[in-house]
Design a protein around this motif. Sequence first.
Motif, mmCIF file in Angstrom:
data_model
loop_
_atom_site.group_PDB
_atom_site.id
_atom_site.type_symbol
_atom_site.label_atom_id
_atom_site.label_comp_id
_atom_site.label_asym_id
_atom_site.label_seq_id
_atom_site.Cartn_x
_atom_site.Cartn_y
_atom_site.Cartn_z
ATOM 1 N N GLU A 1 15.916 -31.183 34.551
ATOM 2 C CA GLU A 1 16.470 -30.391 33.447
ATOM 3 C C GLU A 1 16.629 -31.170 32.150
ATOM 4 O O GLU A 1 16.187 -30.729 31.095
ATOM 5 C CB GLU A 1 17.829 -29.803 33.840
ATOM 6 C CG GLU A 1 18.458 -28.986 32.695
ATOM 7 C CD GLU A 1 19.815 -28.408 33.056
ATOM 8 O OE1 GLU A 1 20.459 -27.842 32.156
ATOM 9 O OE2 GLU A 1 20.233 -28.531 34.233
ATOM 10 N N GLU B 1 6.438 -24.159 33.269
ATOM 11 C CA GLU B 1 6.203 -24.113 34.706
ATOM 12 C C GLU B 1 5.150 -23.068 35.083
ATOM 13 O O GLU B 1 4.229 -23.342 35.848
ATOM 14 C CB GLU B 1 7.508 -23.817 35.436
ATOM 15 C CG GLU B 1 8.567 -24.896 35.328
ATOM 16 C CD GLU B 1 9.865 -24.471 35.973
ATOM 17 O OE1 GLU B 1 10.071 -24.830 37.155
ATOM 18 O OE2 GLU B 1 10.669 -23.787 35.316
ATOM 19 N N PRO C 1 12.704 -27.370 33.564
ATOM 20 C CA PRO C 1 12.835 -26.002 34.061
ATOM 21 C C PRO C 1 13.262 -25.053 32.947
ATOM 22 O O PRO C 1 13.624 -25.477 31.851
ATOM 23 C CB PRO C 1 13.935 -26.137 35.116
ATOM 24 C CG PRO C 1 14.827 -27.209 34.548
ATOM 25 C CD PRO C 1 13.897 -28.190 33.879
ATOM 26 N N GLN D 1 17.818 -24.650 29.617
ATOM 27 C CA GLN D 1 18.505 -23.685 30.477
ATOM 28 C C GLN D 1 19.756 -23.104 29.820
ATOM 29 O O GLN D 1 20.197 -22.017 30.190
ATOM 30 C CB GLN D 1 18.862 -24.333 31.815
ATOM 31 C CG GLN D 1 17.636 -24.620 32.682
ATOM 32 C CD GLN D 1 17.999 -24.965 34.108
ATOM 33 O OE1 GLN D 1 18.841 -25.819 34.344
ATOM 34 N NE2 GLN D 1 17.357 -24.326 35.069
ATOM 35 N N VAL E 1 10.385 -31.470 38.489
ATOM 36 C CA VAL E 1 11.117 -30.644 37.528
ATOM 37 C C VAL E 1 12.509 -31.228 37.325
ATOM 38 O O VAL E 1 13.301 -31.325 38.275
ATOM 39 C CB VAL E 1 11.211 -29.183 38.017
ATOM 40 C CG1 VAL E 1 11.930 -28.328 36.985
ATOM 41 C CG2 VAL E 1 9.814 -28.630 38.299
#
Length: 331
Positions: free
Chosen positions: A171, A151, A146, A80, A169
Amino acid sequence: MRILLLLCLLAAGTATAQSTLDSVRSKGFVQCGVSTGIAGFSAPDAKGVWRGIDVDVCRAIAAAVFGDAGKVRYTALSTQQRFTAIQSGEVDVLSRNTTWTLARDTTLGLNFVGINYYDGQGFMVPKKLNLKSAKQLNGATICMQPGTTTELNVADYFRANNMKFKPVVIEKLEEVLSAYFNGRCDAFTTDHSGLISLRGSRAPKPDEHVILPELISKEPLGPAVRHGDDRWFDIVKWSMFAMVEAEELGLSSRNIEEQARSANPSIQRFVGANGDIGRMLGLDNRWAFNIVKQVGNYAESFDANLKPLGFERGLNKLWNQGGLMYAPPIR
């Protein structure tokens, strides 16, 4: 009119002063965004030295720009964090097993420079479940991270096969792996390369886990830079291509000094003995020689980082050996 011209000149000067190449040279190093630790691609060894094929791309850029592959600093980024880091200028290049997609190429302000590993998404499951195919995962609980193509690929695959699943999910890589290895999930999914790497380097008992045969997607992995800086885009792109071209030419870290005396015109251009290939990039003409001498060709990088983990070249063989690895001519 004079004021407008002056403003344009000032703007042009500012843009030039803020170019990535100028910034990198001013700092004295390349700031490279890498993973938080995927063996074979980018991970620190026992001494804290970053290693992997993605790390070698960063080192190749430094060798091209500075003549010194060691002039790199690494920023570990989660899935992310990675795009924000390259967009904001926190890193100069993102070399972090990242899939090249249309959406990422057009909406995130990125330019993917090429592909340094052809991959596909797969599934890892506990051996005790005795599963032989991803088609047997109907109703399974599946761990994933994620901010990835993972996904969407899982959702597409299960929908296309009229199956259901429950996503878990998480991180942080360490936490999602812990969830899987502790039995919270029936399966863990990511790129096939990541499954091999993580099973070999993170599983408490690697033999207790199997990777199912299906690949459910195309995952072309490669480095990316920011939009709007064509010179830096060219340097990063051709630094990666130089490693592939070197393998095709039979040039390695062990023989390039000897081969530099070859009469072969392609080798003469590559090592900078003839022509101005380096100057076209704003670099020294020995830029490619320095990459191979200090980092190696693509095969050397693959063999040093991925082969010990059980990886086979497969699609990542050279184009003339049945694979997809292909560099445009350096001429």
